[in-house]
Design a protein around this motif. Structure first.
Motif, PDB file in Angstrom:
ATOM      1  N   ILE A 104       0.800  -1.217   0.259  1.00 26.95           N
ATOM      2  CA  ILE A 104       0.094  -0.063   0.114  1.00 26.95           C
ATOM      3  C   ILE A 104       0.692   1.342  -0.004  1.00 26.95           C
ATOM      4  CG2 ILE A 104      -1.610   1.342   1.278  1.00 26.95           C
ATOM      5  CD1 ILE A 104      -2.854  -1.264   2.170  1.00 26.95           C
ATOM      6  N   ALA A 105       1.923   1.248   0.799  1.00 31.91           N
ATOM      7  CA  ALA A 105       2.872   2.314   0.952  1.00 31.91           C
ATOM      8  C   ALA A 105       3.569   2.730  -0.248  1.00 31.91           C
ATOM      9  CB  ALA A 105       3.692   2.126   1.962  1.00 31.91           C
ATOM     10  N   ALA A 106       4.102   1.549  -1.147  1.00 33.75           N
ATOM     11  CA  ALA A 106       4.586   1.629  -2.573  1.00 33.75           C
ATOM     12  C   ALA A 106       3.697   2.075  -3.364  1.00 33.75           C
ATOM     13  CB  ALA A 106       4.997   0.342  -2.717  1.00 33.75           C
ATOM     14  N   ALA A 107       2.486   1.753  -3.501  1.00 30.78           N
ATOM     15  CA  ALA A 107       1.385   2.188  -4.336  1.00 30.78           C
ATOM     16  C   ALA A 107       1.241   3.861  -4.216  1.00 30.78           C
ATOM     17  CB  ALA A 107       0.195   1.406  -3.988  1.00 30.78           C
ATOM     18  N   LEU A 108       1.131   4.202  -2.777  1.00 31.63           N
ATOM     19  CA  LEU A 108       0.778   5.540  -2.641  1.00 31.63           C
ATOM     20  C   LEU A 108       1.893   6.477  -2.808  1.00 31.63           C
ATOM     21  CD1 LEU A 108      -0.907   5.334   0.929  1.00 31.63           C
ATOM     22  CD2 LEU A 108      -1.987   5.855  -1.199  1.00 31.63           C
ATOM     23  N   LEU A 109       3.190   6.018  -3.064  1.00 34.83           N
ATOM     24  CA  LEU A 109       4.188   6.844  -3.366  1.00 34.83           C
ATOM     25  C   LEU A 109       4.009   7.373  -4.753  1.00 34.83           C
ATOM     26  CD1 LEU A 109       7.165   4.972  -1.527  1.00 34.83           C
ATOM     27  CD2 LEU A 109       6.474   7.321  -1.205  1.00 34.83           C
ATOM     28  N   HIS A 110       3.406   6.398  -5.659  1.00 39.52           N
ATOM     29  CA  HIS A 110       3.177   6.936  -7.088  1.00 39.52           C
ATOM     30  C   HIS A 110       2.106   7.707  -7.116  1.00 39.52           C
ATOM     31  CE1 HIS A 110       5.685   2.986  -7.260  1.00 39.52           C
ATOM     32  NE2 HIS A 110       6.213   3.737  -8.410  1.00 39.52           N
ATOM     33  N   VAL A 111       1.300   8.142  -6.088  1.00 42.55           N
ATOM     34  CA  VAL A 111       0.108   9.068  -6.286  1.00 42.55           C
ATOM     35  C   VAL A 111       0.614  10.289  -5.981  1.00 42.55           C
ATOM     36  CG1 VAL A 111      -2.185   9.568  -4.985  1.00 42.55           C
ATOM     37  CG2 VAL A 111      -1.583   7.252  -5.099  1.00 42.55           C
ATOM     38  N   THR A 112       0.543  11.226  -7.251  1.00 45.08           N
ATOM     39  CA  THR A 112       1.030  12.600  -6.859  1.00 45.08           C
ATOM     40  C   THR A 112       0.270  13.436  -6.277  1.00 45.08           C
ATOM     41  OG1 THR A 112      -0.395  12.972  -9.078  1.00 45.08           O
ATOM     42  CG2 THR A 112       1.884  12.220  -9.680  1.00 45.08           C
ATOM     43  N   SER A 113      -1.184  13.376  -6.224  1.00 46.90           N
ATOM     44  CA  SER A 113      -1.925  14.266  -5.490  1.00 46.90           C
ATOM     45  C   SER A 113      -1.760  13.902  -3.633  1.00 46.90           C
ATOM     46  CB  SER A 113      -3.466  14.154  -5.745  1.00 46.90           C
ATOM     47  OG  SER A 113      -4.276  14.887  -4.735  1.00 46.90           O
ATOM     48  N   SER A 114      -1.233  14.900  -3.231  1.00 49.50           N
ATOM     49  CA  SER A 114      -1.288  14.902  -1.534  1.00 49.50           C
ATOM     50  C   SER A 114      -2.691  14.378  -1.068  1.00 49.50           C
ATOM     51  CB  SER A 114      -0.502  15.980  -1.037  1.00 49.50           C
ATOM     52  OG  SER A 114      -1.395  17.144  -1.375  1.00 49.50           O
ATOM     53  N   VAL A 115      -3.790  15.113  -1.584  1.00 47.80           N
ATOM     54  CA  VAL A 115      -5.172  15.031  -1.097  1.00 47.80           C
ATOM     55  C   VAL A 115      -5.627  13.550  -1.283  1.00 47.80           C
ATOM     56  CG1 VAL A 115      -7.601  15.479  -1.487  1.00 47.80           C
ATOM     57  CG2 VAL A 115      -5.837  17.243  -1.531  1.00 47.80           C
ATOM     58  N   GLY A 116      -5.085  12.870  -2.600  1.00 51.98           N
ATOM     59  CA  GLY A 116      -5.505  11.604  -2.803  1.00 51.98           C
ATOM     60  C   GLY A 116      -4.768  10.384  -1.766  1.00 51.98           C
ATOM     61  N   ARG A 117      -3.457  10.782  -1.769  1.00 49.38           N
ATOM     62  CA  ARG A 117      -2.833   9.865  -0.554  1.00 49.38           C
ATOM     63  C   ARG A 117      -3.224   9.986   0.684  1.00 49.38           C
ATOM     64  NH1 ARG A 117       2.363  11.620  -2.934  1.00 49.38           N
ATOM     65  NH2 ARG A 117       2.461  13.493  -1.671  1.00 49.38           N
ATOM     66  N   GLY A 118      -3.774  11.171   1.268  1.00 48.38           N
ATOM     67  CA  GLY A 118      -4.205  11.400   2.341  1.00 48.38           C
ATOM     68  C   GLY A 118      -5.716  10.576   2.578  1.00 48.38           C
ATOM     69  N   LYS A 119      -6.526  10.911   1.573  1.00 46.15           N
ATOM     70  CA  LYS A 119      -7.714   9.918   1.659  1.00 46.15           C
ATOM     71  C   LYS A 119      -7.700   8.527   1.637  1.00 46.15           C
ATOM     72  CE  LYS A 119     -11.023  12.354  -0.907  1.00 46.15           C
ATOM     73  NZ  LYS A 119     -11.843  12.664  -2.043  1.00 46.15           N
ATOM     74  N   ALA A 120      -6.540   8.012   0.733  1.00 48.40           N
ATOM     75  CA  ALA A 120      -6.516   6.389   0.585  1.00 48.40           C
ATOM     76  C   ALA A 120      -6.012   6.041   2.067  1.00 48.40           C
ATOM     77  CB  ALA A 120      -5.339   6.180  -0.471  1.00 48.40           C
ATOM     78  N   PHE A 121      -4.860   6.812   2.475  1.00 45.95           N
ATOM     79  CA  PHE A 121      -4.268   6.386   3.725  1.00 45.95           C
ATOM     80  C   PHE A 121      -5.301   6.551   5.189  1.00 45.95           C
ATOM     81  CE2 PHE A 121      -1.605   7.158   7.799  1.00 45.95           C
ATOM     82  CZ  PHE A 121      -1.164   6.016   7.637  1.00 45.95           C
TER      83      PHE A 121
END
Length: 322
Positions: A229-246
């Motif tokens: 999951i962490a590796a996948a979130l590193l490829h998410v450019t949007s900080s909002v998208g990362r925060g929502k997923a996490f």
């Protein structure tokens, strides 16, 4: 030196009619009433919280996988507290501790370990659900089908009960000393092992095997899911998208750390480091406070649960108005 007053070594059979004495908190005479009231309130609130979540999920027509797993978690927690807490409350009422039969002690240990093990496996299933939701969002509906969720739920229960049965049989086949006073408020594995008349580490091997199957392997699987999951979130450019997923993982992470932290402290250590007073206090948190926190964590942090609870309250208001 062999323990004083042990049974004969060659006579390995245990009398199923014998009884154990659960000392509970007999040393805390002054705090007996206060502890009873605190335990009772915590127990009732825990039952109410888990029943509300269970009813809310059952009444929801469309149940996503995470809600299905949360419903199973609530059922496990309900059974878990009912196996331990009533006997703990009884030990506070009876001055000299409460007795429990050989069969009753074995049944309590088996159910306690089985439900705790089922919860360990269920946390793995929930981490896999989060992995699929974040790393394979387009295939989520196809992968996390109703059939797979049901199979995972059954596998979690069967796995926990199978490992618990093996551990319980191994523990209660040991020769016990003549003193059957368990310095605990329930038949926990380390407390019962402490009564065994043996100086070797052989009796601890079943507990070690159970810890590997119920704690170490599930934790490694959960860790693997979150590394992906962490590796996948590193490829998410949007900080909002990362925060929502996490944010969808926060509640699961919190419960995982609570569950595995307490269980590791109690069970993964040698018999020589057993401390009754310390173990009772940690078990107190593990069996009372932690189940109380689960509904609170999920109702506050999980968007789906909050939505279901709001729907249930709206239905109740409409029913009252009608």
């Amino acid at each position: 030196m062999p323990c004083e007053g042990c049974m004969e070594r060659e006579n390995k059979s245990i009398d199923p009619t014998m009884e154990f004495l659960l000392l509970g908190f007999s040393e805390l005479l002054c705090l007996r009433v206060l502890l009873f009231l605190i335990f009772l309130i915590v127990h009732l609130v825990t039952l109410a919280g888990n029943v509300v979540i269970f009813m809310a999920v059952v009444m929801e027509p469309s149940r996503p996988p995470m809600l299905f797993f949360l419903c199973q978690l609530s059922v496990i927690e309900l059974c878990y507290t009912l196996v331990i807490v009533p006997k703990a409350l009884l030990s506070l009422i009876v001055v000299d501790g409460s007795t429990i039969s050989f069969i009753g002690c074995a049944a309590q240990m088996h159910l306690f370990v089985a439900l705790g093990g089922a919860e360990c496996f269920l946390l793995v299933a929930m981490s896999y659900d989060r992995y699929v939701a974040i790393c394979q969002p387009l295939h989520y509906v196809a992968v996390m089908s109703e059939g797979l969720c049901l199979r995972l739920a059954v596998a979690c229960c069967l796995g926990g009960f199978a490992v618990a049965l093996g551990l319980t049989v191994a523990v209660f086949r040991l020769p016990f000393c003549q003193s059957h006073r368990i310095n605990h408020f329930f038949c926990d594995v380390p407390a019962v092992l402490h009564l065994a008349c043996t100086q070797s580490y052989t009796p601890e091997l079943p507990l070690l095997a159970a810890c590997v199957l119920l704690l170490l392997l599930p934790f490694l699987l959960i860790l693997t899911s979150y590394v992906c999951i962490a590796a996948a979130l590193l490829h998410v450019t949007s900080s909002v998208g990362r925060g929502k997923a996490f944010s969808t993982c926060i509640s699961h992470l919190a419960i995982t750390l609570l569950h595995y932290g307490c269980a590791t402290f109690i069970y993964i250590r040698p018999k020589s480091s057993y401390s009754p007073a310390r173990d009772k206090m940690v078990s107190l948190v593990y069996t009372n406070i932690t189940p109380l926190l689960y509904p609170l964590i999920y109702s506050l942090r999980n968007k789906e649960i909050r939505g279901v609870l709001r729907k249930m309250l709206r239905r109740k208001k409409i029913a009252q108005l009608n």
